[in-house]
Design a protein around this motif. Structure first.
Motif, short mmCIF file in Angstrom:
data_model
loop_
_atom_site.label_atom_id
_atom_site.label_comp_id
_atom_site.label_asym_id
_atom_site.label_seq_id
_atom_site.Cartn_x
_atom_site.Cartn_y
_atom_site.Cartn_z
N SER A 194 0.83 -1.20 0.00
CA SER A 194 0.00 0.00 0.00
C SER A 194 0.86 1.26 0.00
O SER A 194 0.60 2.21 -0.75
CB SER A 194 -0.92 0.00 1.22
OG SER A 194 -1.67 1.21 1.30
N ASP A 248 -3.60 4.43 -0.47
CA ASP A 248 -3.92 5.01 0.84
C ASP A 248 -4.17 6.51 0.63
O ASP A 248 -3.23 7.30 0.58
CB ASP A 248 -2.78 4.78 1.82
CG ASP A 248 -3.14 5.19 3.24
OD1 ASP A 248 -4.15 5.90 3.41
OD2 ASP A 248 -2.42 4.80 4.18
N MET A 257 -7.16 0.14 5.75
CA MET A 257 -5.91 -0.48 6.20
C MET A 257 -6.19 -1.74 7.03
O MET A 257 -5.24 -2.43 7.43
CB MET A 257 -5.08 0.51 7.03
CG MET A 257 -4.53 1.66 6.22
SD MET A 257 -3.46 2.78 7.22
CE MET A 257 -2.10 1.68 7.61
#
Length: 318
Positions: A19, A58, A317
């Motif tokens: 990520s 993200d 997340m």
């Protein structure tokens, strides 16, 4: 059991690292002129499917500014064709979460993508499109030239008929001003902003702008002012750090802090709030956070509730 926990931990750690890398790559290859990233090249660099790359982004750590294109006239012909081909190629029945991925790919608010795709799939004349076409006609453009700007209608004759149907069903022409600002008008309003703009108070600036542009509506002028001032006052890491230090000195006296950074009290508070969110949403996972996440996975808890239980990680997340 211990081996399963180790495997879970390794899988989570790998996803966190992926990520971070995808987000950093997106920031690096962002094309300001196009307004979006080359996601195909990012997928090749990561050696993974395009959709999986989009899922790993993200947004809380990304520095790429997301565009807002609420009107169909805000979209270029190339962007509309890209949007339609991407959705058609990758999704059959698009869900809300998949529209968010479309938004990441186009770097546009996902609700705006939904609106634009609907018009691409079932072309129709909207009020803002009617205004734009009317302006083109007033400027002497032929239907074949206008069609090149809006190819989603399939042909110039279809576009012409749709325009006339809209005009007939809505009676007289709607009150409209040109949807696009010329370069000269943009330069002029930027000069007015430099002279009269005060953070948190646009009254004097709006008054002067209405005198300078009597043919434009108040909403059109105010929207242009907001777009320019928001671009010129983007929230950088330096600004966040400065606000955080000012809070240590003055407490939550947002009016005083706003004066220090040349912003309204409300904006100063928003910058500080965003700084706190970024501090909380760290990439590193503590052992107790991982323990809570593992328990949530075993108990079948959704990502939103898991995020609330952990307290320092956003849902994407988890």
């Amino acid at each position: 059991m211990e081996q399963a926990l180790v495997a879970d931990n390794a899988r989570l750690q790998k996803r966190i690292e992926q990520s971070a890398r995808v987000t950093q790559l997106a920031d690096r290859v962002y094309d300001e002129q196009r307004g979006r990233c080359d996601w195909e090249s990012i997928a090749r660099d990561m050696d993974m499917p395009l959709i999986e790359c989009l899922q790993l982004v993200d947004s809380s750590l990304s520095t790429v500014p997301v565009r807002s294109l609420p009107n169909i006239t805000d979209w270029s012909a190339d962007e509309l064709l890209t949007l339609k081909s991407f959705v058609t190629e990758h999704f059959s029945a698009v869900t809300v979460n998949e529209w968010r991925l479309v938004g990441v790919y186009m770097n546009v608010e996902h609700n705006d993508c939904f609106m634009a795709y609907g018009i691409c799939t079932f072309p129709r004349i909207t009020p803002d499109l009617y205004e734009a076409i009317t302006q083109h006609r007033n400027n002497g453009l032929k239907w074949k030239d206008i069609f090149e700007k809006y190819p989603i209608f399939g042909s110039a004759s279809v576009l012409c008929k749709a325009y006339r149907r809209f005009k007939k069903s809505n009676g007289s022409k709607p009150k409209a001003t040109p949807t696009k600002w010329s370069d000269a008008d943009t330069c002029k309003i930027k000069e007015l902003i430099q002279m009269y703009y005060k953070p948190g108070n646009r009254r004097e600036l709006l008054s002067q702008a209405q005198k300078a542009f009597p043919h434009r509506s108040k909403e059109s002028i105010l929207g242009k002012i907001k777009r320019i001032t928001c671009k010129s006052s983007s929230i950088t890491n330096d600004v966040m750090d400065r606000v955080n230090k000012l809070v240590d000195v003055y407490g939550k006296d947002w009016e005083r802090i706003g004066q220090e950074i040349d912003a309204s009290p409300r904006r100063a508070q928003r910058i500080w709030t965003q700084h706190q969110k970024r501090q909380n949403a760290t990439l590193a996972w503590a052992d107790d956070e991982l323990d809570i996440l593992r328990k949530c996975i075993r108990d079948g808890v959704g990502v939103t509730e898991a995020s609330q239980l952990i307290g320092t990680k956003p849902p994407h997340m988890c």
